[in-house]
Design a protein around this motif. Structure first.
Motif, PDB file in Angstrom:
ATOM      1  N   ILE A  65       2.327  -8.590   0.568  1.00  5.72           N
ATOM      2  CA  ILE A  65       1.603  -9.354   1.591  1.00  5.72           C
ATOM      3  C   ILE A  65       0.833  -8.410   2.516  1.00  5.72           C
ATOM      4  O   ILE A  65      -0.296  -8.694   2.911  1.00  5.72           O
ATOM      5  CB  ILE A  65       2.586 -10.228   2.419  1.00  5.72           C
ATOM      6  N   GLU A  66       1.422  -7.279   2.854  1.00  4.40           N
ATOM      7  CA  GLU A  66       0.787  -6.346   3.774  1.00  4.40           C
ATOM      8  C   GLU A  66      -0.297  -5.495   3.116  1.00  4.40           C
ATOM      9  O   GLU A  66      -1.234  -5.073   3.790  1.00  4.40           O
ATOM     10  CB  GLU A  66       1.850  -5.423   4.388  1.00  4.40           C
ATOM     11  N   ASN A  67      -0.195  -5.234   1.809  1.00  5.68           N
ATOM     12  CA  ASN A  67      -1.107  -4.293   1.152  1.00  5.68           C
ATOM     13  C   ASN A  67      -2.243  -4.923   0.358  1.00  5.68           C
ATOM     14  O   ASN A  67      -3.133  -4.205  -0.094  1.00  5.68           O
ATOM     15  CB  ASN A  67      -0.315  -3.367   0.227  1.00  5.68           C
ATOM     16  N   PHE A  68      -2.219  -6.236   0.177  1.00  5.51           N
ATOM     17  CA  PHE A  68      -3.269  -6.876  -0.599  1.00  5.51           C
ATOM     18  C   PHE A  68      -3.957  -7.931   0.250  1.00  5.51           C
ATOM     19  O   PHE A  68      -3.324  -8.568   1.092  1.00  5.51           O
ATOM     20  CB  PHE A  68      -2.699  -7.492  -1.884  1.00  5.51           C
ATOM     21  N   PRO A  69      -5.243  -8.116   0.032  1.00  8.55           N
ATOM     22  CA  PRO A  69      -5.984  -9.077   0.860  1.00  8.55           C
ATOM     23  C   PRO A  69      -5.571 -10.521   0.584  1.00  8.55           C
ATOM     24  O   PRO A  69      -5.198 -10.867  -0.539  1.00  8.55           O
ATOM     25  CB  PRO A  69      -7.444  -8.846   0.471  1.00  8.55           C
ATOM     26  N   GLU A  70      -5.640 -11.315   1.624  1.00 10.07           N
ATOM     27  CA  GLU A  70      -5.345 -12.735   1.490  1.00 10.07           C
ATOM     28  C   GLU A  70      -6.286 -13.346   0.451  1.00 10.07           C
ATOM     29  O   GLU A  70      -7.476 -13.042   0.426  1.00 10.07           O
ATOM     30  CB  GLU A  70      -5.531 -13.429   2.834  1.00 10.07           C
ATOM     31  N   GLY A  71      -5.717 -14.150  -0.421  1.00 14.09           N
ATOM     32  CA  GLY A  71      -6.510 -14.773  -1.474  1.00 14.09           C
ATOM     33  C   GLY A  71      -6.487 -14.021  -2.788  1.00 14.09           C
ATOM     34  O   GLY A  71      -6.857 -14.565  -3.822  1.00 14.09           O
ATOM     35  N   SER A  72      -6.033 -12.769  -2.767  1.00 11.17           N
ATOM     36  CA  SER A  72      -5.945 -12.009  -4.015  1.00 11.17           C
ATOM     37  C   SER A  72      -4.795 -12.564  -4.849  1.00 11.17           C
ATOM     38  O   SER A  72      -3.877 -13.212  -4.334  1.00 11.17           O
ATOM     39  CB  SER A  72      -5.723 -10.521  -3.734  1.00 11.17           C
ATOM     40  N   ALA A  73      -4.825 -12.311  -6.141  1.00 12.89           N
ATOM     41  CA  ALA A  73      -3.796 -12.832  -7.039  1.00 12.89           C
ATOM     42  C   ALA A  73      -2.413 -12.308  -6.663  1.00 12.89           C
ATOM     43  O   ALA A  73      -1.430 -13.062  -6.671  1.00 12.89           O
ATOM     44  CB  ALA A  73      -4.132 -12.480  -8.482  1.00 12.89           C
ATOM     45  N   ALA A  74      -2.314 -11.032  -6.321  1.00 10.82           N
ATOM     46  CA  ALA A  74      -1.018 -10.454  -5.944  1.00 10.82           C
ATOM     47  C   ALA A  74      -0.488 -11.111  -4.669  1.00 10.82           C
ATOM     48  O   ALA A  74       0.691 -11.474  -4.580  1.00 10.82           O
ATOM     49  CB  ALA A  74      -1.136  -8.946  -5.766  1.00 10.82           C
ATOM     50  N   TYR A  75      -1.346 -11.264  -3.686  1.00 10.92           N
ATOM     51  CA  TYR A  75      -0.966 -11.879  -2.408  1.00 10.92           C
ATOM     52  C   TYR A  75      -0.466 -13.302  -2.627  1.00 10.92           C
ATOM     53  O   TYR A  75       0.594 -13.688  -2.123  1.00 10.92           O
ATOM     54  CB  TYR A  75      -2.183 -11.867  -1.477  1.00 10.92           C
TER      55      TYR A  75
END
Length: 130
Positions: A65-75
């Motif tokens: 959650i902290e390292n990937f942008p909101e809306g990205s698949a990982a997030y």
């Protein structure tokens, strides 16, 4: 369900968390790991969500959650796992500055749910305004 229970019994969650920590910047690894944690938490039985969170899953998901942008698949994958954990009372989603952030419940929590709802009118554009 049987495979999820085997992963729980054989330190599978810890192995997934270790892979997430070693490949923190790799979105594909994070997304696949979140998908696996999601399935284990969902299908591993009543104790599975707590095991996922307690064996390093909470910290690993929070790092996504902290390292990937909101809306990205990982997030989004990490949020799905947090939703399963929340449904089972393992974590709560707290609002801070209008942003939902997962957090572990305080010890002594009895799984009580609280909600704050704000209802505001929206203009209807299908009607004429006089």
């Amino acid at each position: 369900p049987a495979a999820a229970k085997v992963l729980l019994a054989e330190r599978g969650v810890q192995c997934v968390v270790m892979a997430m920590q070693r490949h923190l910047g790799n979105a594909e690894v994070q997304q696949d790991a979140c998908a696996l944690l999601f399935r284990v938490a969902q299908l591993g039985g009543p104790h599975a969500p707590k095991a996922v969170a307690g064996r390093g899953g909470y910290e690993a998901l929070n790092a996504v959650i902290e390292n990937f942008p909101e809306g990205s698949a990982a997030y989004e994958s990490a949020l799905l796992v947090f939703e399963v954990l929340q449904e089972h009372g393992v974590v709560t989603m707290a609002d801070s500055d209008d942003e939902a952030r997962p957090r572990k419940p305080r010890s002594g929590s009895h799984g009580r749910a609280f909600a704050s709802i704000s209802v505001t009118p929206e203009p209807r554009y299908d009607r004429r305004v006089a």
